[in-house]
Motif scaffolding. Structure first.
Motif, PDB file in Angstrom:
ATOM      1  N   GLU A 128      -1.668  -7.118 -11.602  1.00 23.41           N
ATOM      2  CA  GLU A 128      -1.380  -5.802 -11.015  1.00 23.41           C
ATOM      3  C   GLU A 128      -1.498  -4.769 -12.129  1.00 23.41           C
ATOM      4  OE1 GLU A 128       2.404  -4.245  -8.756  1.00 23.41           O
ATOM      5  OE2 GLU A 128       2.473  -6.419  -8.988  1.00 23.41           O
ATOM      6  N   SER A 162       9.335  -3.849 -13.616  1.00 25.05           N
ATOM      7  CA  SER A 162       9.258  -4.578 -12.345  1.00 25.05           C
ATOM      8  C   SER A 162       9.836  -5.982 -12.507  1.00 25.05           C
ATOM      9  CB  SER A 162       7.813  -4.649 -11.849  1.00 25.05           C
ATOM     10  OG  SER A 162       7.720  -5.505 -10.739  1.00 25.05           O
ATOM     11  N   HIS A 163       9.085  -6.879 -13.150  1.00 22.07           N
ATOM     12  CA  HIS A 163       9.568  -8.270 -13.191  1.00 22.07           C
ATOM     13  C   HIS A 163      10.236  -8.645 -14.506  1.00 22.07           C
ATOM     14  CE1 HIS A 163       5.928  -9.034 -15.464  1.00 22.07           C
ATOM     15  NE2 HIS A 163       5.208  -8.524 -14.480  1.00 22.07           N
ATOM     16  N   ALA A 165       7.070 -14.945   2.027  1.00 20.40           N
ATOM     17  CA  ALA A 165       8.401 -14.729   1.451  1.00 20.40           C
ATOM     18  C   ALA A 165       9.023 -13.416   1.941  1.00 20.40           C
ATOM     19  CB  ALA A 165       8.313 -14.722  -0.080  1.00 20.40           C
ATOM     20  N   ALA A 166       8.190 -12.575   2.540  1.00 23.42           N
ATOM     21  CA  ALA A 166       8.702 -11.252   2.930  1.00 23.42           C
ATOM     22  C   ALA A 166       9.766 -11.368   4.016  1.00 23.42           C
ATOM     23  CB  ALA A 166       7.557 -10.365   3.405  1.00 23.42           C
ATOM     24  N   VAL A 224      -0.323 -12.793  -7.614  1.00 19.24           N
ATOM     25  CA  VAL A 224      -0.417 -11.537  -8.382  1.00 19.24           C
ATOM     26  C   VAL A 224       0.803 -11.366  -9.277  1.00 19.24           C
ATOM     27  CG1 VAL A 224       0.695 -10.066  -6.626  1.00 19.24           C
ATOM     28  CG2 VAL A 224      -0.980  -9.075  -8.171  1.00 19.24           C
ATOM     29  N   ILE A 225       0.561 -10.736 -10.428  1.00 17.64           N
ATOM     30  CA  ILE A 225       1.699 -10.322 -11.271  1.00 17.64           C
ATOM     31  C   ILE A 225       1.288  -9.133 -12.143  1.00 17.64           C
ATOM     32  CG2 ILE A 225       1.203 -12.016 -13.125  1.00 17.64           C
ATOM     33  CD1 ILE A 225       4.466 -12.185 -13.211  1.00 17.64           C
ATOM     34  N   GLN A 235       1.684  -2.451   4.194  1.00 17.01           N
ATOM     35  CA  GLN A 235       2.473  -1.655   3.246  1.00 17.01           C
ATOM     36  C   GLN A 235       2.299  -0.142   3.487  1.00 17.01           C
ATOM     37  OE1 GLN A 235       1.388  -5.054   0.031  1.00 17.01           O
ATOM     38  NE2 GLN A 235       2.046  -3.155  -0.926  1.00 17.01           N
ATOM     39  N   ARG A 242      -2.166  -7.226   5.052  1.00 12.93           N
ATOM     40  CA  ARG A 242      -1.296  -7.370   3.870  1.00 12.93           C
ATOM     41  C   ARG A 242      -1.092  -5.973   3.264  1.00 12.93           C
ATOM     42  NH1 ARG A 242      -0.832  -5.913  -1.425  1.00 12.93           N
ATOM     43  NH2 ARG A 242      -2.961  -6.528  -1.906  1.00 12.93           N
ATOM     44  N   HIS A 260      -0.654 -13.566   0.244  1.00 14.72           N
ATOM     45  CA  HIS A 260      -0.564 -12.857  -1.035  1.00 14.72           C
ATOM     46  C   HIS A 260       0.867 -12.973  -1.549  1.00 14.72           C
ATOM     47  CE1 HIS A 260      -0.318  -9.020  -3.393  1.00 14.72           C
ATOM     48  NE2 HIS A 260      -1.533  -9.373  -3.729  1.00 14.72           N
ATOM     49  N   THR A 290      -3.865  -0.466  -9.332  1.00 20.99           N
ATOM     50  CA  THR A 290      -2.676  -0.366  -8.490  1.00 20.99           C
ATOM     51  C   THR A 290      -2.210   1.072  -8.284  1.00 20.99           C
ATOM     52  OG1 THR A 290      -2.071  -2.519  -9.328  1.00 20.99           O
ATOM     53  CG2 THR A 290      -0.313  -1.263  -8.278  1.00 20.99           C
ATOM     54  N   ARG A 305       3.880 -13.518  -5.001  1.00 19.99           N
ATOM     55  CA  ARG A 305       4.222 -13.320  -6.416  1.00 19.99           C
ATOM     56  C   ARG A 305       3.878 -14.571  -7.213  1.00 19.99           C
ATOM     57  NH1 ARG A 305      10.400 -11.863  -5.414  1.00 19.99           N
ATOM     58  NH2 ARG A 305      10.031 -13.530  -3.919  1.00 19.99           N
ATOM     59  N   CYS A 306       3.858 -14.380  -8.524  1.00 22.65           N
ATOM     60  CA  CYS A 306       3.487 -15.490  -9.391  1.00 22.65           C
ATOM     61  C   CYS A 306       4.735 -16.319  -9.717  1.00 22.65           C
ATOM     62  CB  CYS A 306       2.835 -14.926 -10.648  1.00 22.65           C
ATOM     63  SG  CYS A 306       2.167 -16.197 -11.715  1.00 22.65           S
ATOM     64  N   ASN A 307       5.167 -17.099  -8.740  1.00 24.87           N
ATOM     65  CA  ASN A 307       6.240 -18.076  -9.014  1.00 24.87           C
ATOM     66  C   ASN A 307       6.069 -19.262  -8.067  1.00 24.87           C
ATOM     67  OD1 ASN A 307       7.716 -17.638  -6.545  1.00 24.87           O
ATOM     68  ND2 ASN A 307       8.524 -15.747  -7.437  1.00 24.87           N
TER      69      ASN A 307
HETATM   70  C1  LIG Z   1       1.074  -3.973  -5.789  1.00 26.41           C
HETATM   71  C2  LIG Z   1       1.454  -4.753  -4.579  1.00 26.41           C
HETATM   72  O1  LIG Z   1       1.273  -4.278  -3.536  1.00 26.41           O
HETATM   73  S1  LIG Z   1       2.088  -6.296  -4.791  1.00 26.41           S
HETATM   74  C3  LIG Z   1       2.517  -6.841  -3.186  1.00 26.41           C
HETATM   75  C4  LIG Z   1       3.713  -6.204  -2.669  1.00 26.41           C
HETATM   76  N1  LIG Z   1       4.193  -6.965  -1.566  1.00 26.41           N
HETATM   77  C5  LIG Z   1       5.447  -7.126  -1.306  1.00 26.41           C
HETATM   78  O2  LIG Z   1       6.319  -6.605  -1.973  1.00 26.41           O
HETATM   79  C6  LIG Z   1       5.737  -7.995  -0.117  1.00 26.41           C
HETATM   80  C7  LIG Z   1       7.006  -7.608   0.570  1.00 26.41           C
HETATM   81  N2  LIG Z   1       8.124  -7.775  -0.326  1.00 26.41           N
HETATM   82  C8  LIG Z   1       9.306  -8.299   0.025  1.00 26.41           C
HETATM   83  O3  LIG Z   1       9.564  -8.614   1.175  1.00 26.41           O
HETATM   84  C9  LIG Z   1      10.311  -8.475  -1.051  1.00 26.41           C
HETATM   85  O4  LIG Z   1      10.046  -7.563  -2.104  1.00 26.41           O
HETATM   86  C10 LIG Z   1      10.288  -9.903  -1.634  1.00 26.41           C
HETATM   87  C11 LIG Z   1      10.704 -10.864  -0.549  1.00 26.41           C
HETATM   88  C12 LIG Z   1       8.915 -10.280  -2.148  1.00 26.41           C
HETATM   89  C13 LIG Z   1      11.278  -9.996  -2.773  1.00 26.41           C
HETATM   90  O5  LIG Z   1      12.474  -9.497  -2.316  1.00 26.41           O
HETATM   91  P1  LIG Z   1      13.798  -9.476  -3.219  1.00 26.41           P
HETATM   92  O6  LIG Z   1      14.037 -10.826  -3.762  1.00 26.41           O
HETATM   93  O7  LIG Z   1      14.870  -8.886  -2.391  1.00 26.41           O
HETATM   94  O8  LIG Z   1      13.436  -8.579  -4.497  1.00 26.41           O
HETATM   95  P2  LIG Z   1      13.005  -7.073  -4.623  1.00 26.41           P
HETATM   96  O9  LIG Z   1      11.988  -6.762  -3.622  1.00 26.41           O
HETATM   97  O10 LIG Z   1      14.175  -6.175  -4.656  1.00 26.41           O
HETATM   98  O11 LIG Z   1      12.359  -7.069  -6.088  1.00 26.41           O
HETATM   99  C14 LIG Z   1      11.192  -7.758  -6.382  1.00 26.41           C
HETATM  100  C15 LIG Z   1      11.532  -9.064  -7.095  1.00 26.41           C
HETATM  101  O12 LIG Z   1      10.318  -9.779  -7.372  1.00 26.41           O
HETATM  102  C16 LIG Z   1      10.133  -9.913  -8.792  1.00 26.41           C
HETATM  103  N3  LIG Z   1       8.728  -9.712  -8.974  1.00 26.41           N
HETATM  104  C17 LIG Z   1       8.019  -8.585  -8.769  1.00 26.41           C
HETATM  105  N4  LIG Z   1       6.732  -8.818  -8.926  1.00 26.41           N
HETATM  106  C18 LIG Z   1       6.594 -10.109  -9.208  1.00 26.41           C
HETATM  107  C19 LIG Z   1       5.502 -10.924  -9.448  1.00 26.41           C
HETATM  108  N5  LIG Z   1       4.270 -10.429  -9.334  1.00 26.41           N
HETATM  109  N6  LIG Z   1       5.675 -12.214  -9.728  1.00 26.41           N
HETATM  110  C20 LIG Z   1       6.929 -12.714  -9.768  1.00 26.41           C
HETATM  111  N7  LIG Z   1       8.037 -11.982  -9.527  1.00 26.41           N
HETATM  112  C21 LIG Z   1       7.854 -10.705  -9.261  1.00 26.41           C
HETATM  113  C22 LIG Z   1      11.008  -8.859  -9.405  1.00 26.41           C
HETATM  114  O13 LIG Z   1      11.393  -9.217 -10.684  1.00 26.41           O
HETATM  115  C23 LIG Z   1      12.185  -8.833  -8.434  1.00 26.41           C
HETATM  116  O14 LIG Z   1      12.991  -9.936  -8.677  1.00 26.41           O
HETATM  117  P3  LIG Z   1      14.590  -9.826  -8.986  1.00 26.41           P
HETATM  118  O15 LIG Z   1      15.052  -8.462  -8.665  1.00 26.41           O
HETATM  119  O16 LIG Z   1      15.173 -10.860  -8.108  1.00 26.41           O
HETATM  120  O17 LIG Z   1      14.645 -10.143 -10.407  1.00 26.41           O
END
Ligand SMILES: CC(=O)SCCNC(=O)CCNC(=O)[C@H](O)C(C)(C)COP(=O)(O)OP(=O)(O)OC[C@H]1O[C@@H](n2cnc3c(N)ncnc32)[C@H](O)[C@@H]1OP(=O)(O)O
Ligand SMILES: O=C(O)CCC(=O)C(=O)O
Ligand SMILES: [Zn+2]
Length: 493
Positions: free
Chosen positions: A197, A166-167, A109-110, A155-156, A77, A73, A133, A227, A135-137
């Motif tokens: 986070e 961010s969110h 969801a990735a 996580v959020i 990254q 996970r 791992h 973080t 997001r919080c939804n």
């Molecule tokens: C600190 C960390 O390492 S946390 C873990 C990080 N891991 C990842 O990011 C996993 C890989 N990520 C992805 O594939 C993509 O980011 C996805 C699928 C999760 C989301 O992709 P997209 O919908 O295209 O959004 P994008 O990545 O541009 O932006 C993040 C979105 O998540 C939302 N978001 C960010 N963190 C959180 C959270 N913890 N809980 C809920 N929503 C969140 C943001 O508001 C944003 O949403 P919006 O732009 O639609 O309003």
């Protein structure tokens, strides 16, 4: 209790040493054509107790922690990481074999493949629990549950930085959504962790109130994440200790290494009462990564050898590191704890002598605990006669101390001219020994004319220095004798 490593014979694992190192069991190191090393295991470690054993209070989990392994996970990254399904399976199996408690996987969801990979790994029947791992939804949570993993890590971000940029959600929203998600995941019979986070840049009162709320509804773990890698060990101790007083569930911690504190912070978190530490192999992750699995093992084996050795198959560490290093196309850093190529190489003469007598003098970790070998360097200008004596014995040559000291001068003289390989030092010893017993003189080493000239000059210099030191020592002895006699006489009188 700190370790009192028994110095078991090393197992001859190769670990890629450069010039001038001898391994401890007579095996080849794979780079130097089958040299034999200095056997250091004949002399056992003689330390029976460690005065530096960590102080622990009743909340400490130094001797009872779990690893949430996040190579699949957080590690994904890492800038260079691309894990296809086959590689993920190999890594998951290797981590399972090593004995980690949990394996955390990228959010389903990735991407579609990430989702399928969660399903595949969840079905492998590993001993370790699988987590994903998200997001919080609710939408991410549902996807996570459907993959069949054992647990969901939610996580959020809770710092003002992340809430704003961010969110965009406030604390009220975060708390409400967290409760909804946790109750849902629990209702599906899955383990659930809720984490903030950027915990160290979050408002403490808000954070504690949030954790209290989720603890109350039966979350399995709460998580604290550094973080951005800004936290110091002391800050970590304070936050975890405070949180320990507020929640009754387990506490997971996650430390980024931007300021080089990731391993120390993990250790302090356990001291303060954290129960779980996030790691990744070689520390890979966002930017320069997080607490490394090997680094944590190095730190913890010094704190509680029995626990660490009893729980994890430490001899598998190198294998899993090599696997991940290859997958992400990096080399193992030279200074990596445990498996860095010089992690158990002793070079300076003062160190080599003591190590040959008793490895605990300059080693806090026993290499054989990890299936690694100890090396004693004997081909440099820092080499002393004790190392050369040991090497000569290993080569089967019986020489007096004076002869060993003479050949050491030659090795040092040549090492002043150019870097020496093991074979160079061995040739010098071998030919010096030959010359002692033969009319025909062999050159100690094939040298270019320029090297020959420089070597002769260096040897002359070194011999001059040695003679002067001997003379000085004689003079000191003579001038001290009367004083000693006088004081002895005075005492007798
Ligand atoms: C600190 C960390 O390492 S946390 C873990 C990080 N891991 C990842 O990011 C996993 C890989 N990520 C992805 O594939 C993509 O980011 C996805 C699928 C999760 C989301 O992709 P997209 O919908 O295209 O959004 P994008 O990545 O541009 O932006 C993040 C979105 O998540 C939302 N978001 C960010 N963190 C959180 C959270 N913890 N809980 C809920 N929503 C969140 C943001 O508001 C944003 O949403 P919006 O732009 O639609 O309003
Ligand atoms: O989920 C967590 O606890 C940590 C998430 C993360 O990778 C981070 O905050 O750096
Ligand atoms: Zn992280």
């Amino acid at each position: 209790m700190c370790p009192t490593p028994d110095d078991e014979p090393v197992n001859g694992q190769t670990n890629g040493h450069a010039n001038g190192h001898a391994n401890g069991n007579g095996a080849s190191n794979g780079q130097n054509g089958g040299f034999r090393g200095i056997e250091t295991h004949k002399k056992p470690h003689q330390v029976s107790s460690n005065p530096y054993a960590p102080t622990q209070d009743f909340l400490s989990n130094i001797s009872n922690f779990k690893i949430i392994e996040s190579t699949l996970r957080e590690g994904e990254q890492f800038a260079n990481a691309f894990f296809d399904t086959e590689t993920k399976i190999k890594i998951a199996r290797a981590l399972d074999d090593f004995g980690v408690d949990y394996i955390e996987l990228t959010s389903p969801a990735a991407s579609e493949q990430s989702r399928k990979d969660c399903e595949t790994i969840a079905k492998l029947g590993l001993r370790a629990k699988t987590l994903t791992h998200v997001r919080c939804n609710m939408s991410d949570a549902k996807m996570a549950v459907e993959t069949g993993v054992d647990g969901v890590d939610v996580v959020i971000g809770t710092s003002s930085h992340l809430m704003e940029h961010s969110h965009g959600k406030d604390m009220t929203y975060i708390k409400e959504t967290a409760i909804e998600v946790i109750e849902y995941v629990k209702s599906c019979g899955k383990e659930i962790r809720f984490s903030s986070e950027d915990s160290f840049r979050s408002d403490l009162v808000d954070l504690l109130s949030l954790y209290q709320a989720v603890d109350k509804i039966g979350v399995n773990r709460v998580g604290i994440a550094d973080t951005v890698g800004c936290a110091t060990p002391r800050q970590v101790f304070d936050l975890v200790r405070t949180l320990r007083g507020v929640v009754s569930c387990d506490i997971e911690t996650h430390f980024h290494n931007d300021t080089g504190c990731a391993i120390a912070n993990a250790y302090c978190a356990l001291e303060a009462g954290a129960t779980h530490i996030d790691t990744s192999v070689l520390g890979i992750g966002e930017r320069n990564g997080i607490t490394s699995l090997g680094g944590l093992m190095a730190r913890m084996i010094v704190a509680d050898r029995d626990y660490v050795k009893g729980k994890y198959r430490l001899e598998k560490l190198k294998e899993v590191e090599d696997l991940v290093a290859e997958a992400v196309e990096v080399n193992i850093p030279f200074n990596n704890p445990i498996t860095g190529f010089c992690a158990f190489t002793h070079k300076a003469g003062i160190h080599a002598k003591a190590i040959l007598n008793n490895p605990s003098t300059y080693e806090i970790i026993t290499p054989s605990d990890f299936g690694m070998s100890r090396y004693v360097h004997f081909a440099s200008r820092l080499t002393g006669w004790n190392a050369i004596k040991s090497r000569a014995e290993q080569l089967g040559f019986n020489m007096s101390d004076a002869q060993i000291k003479s050949v050491t001068v030659k090795i040092k003289a040549l090492a002043d001219v150019r870097p020496l390989a093991i074979d160079d030092a061995d040739s010098i010893i071998r030919n010096f020994h030959f010359n002692l017993h033969s009319d025909k003189e062999r050159p100690l080493l094939e040298l270019t004319p320029a090297e020959k000239e420089a070597f002769a000059a260096k040897e002359k210099e070194l011999n001059g220095v040695a003679e002067k030191r001997e003379l000085d020592a004689e003079v000191d002895e003579q001038s001290e004798q009367p004083v000693a006699k006088k004081s002895r006489n005075a005492t007798v009188a």
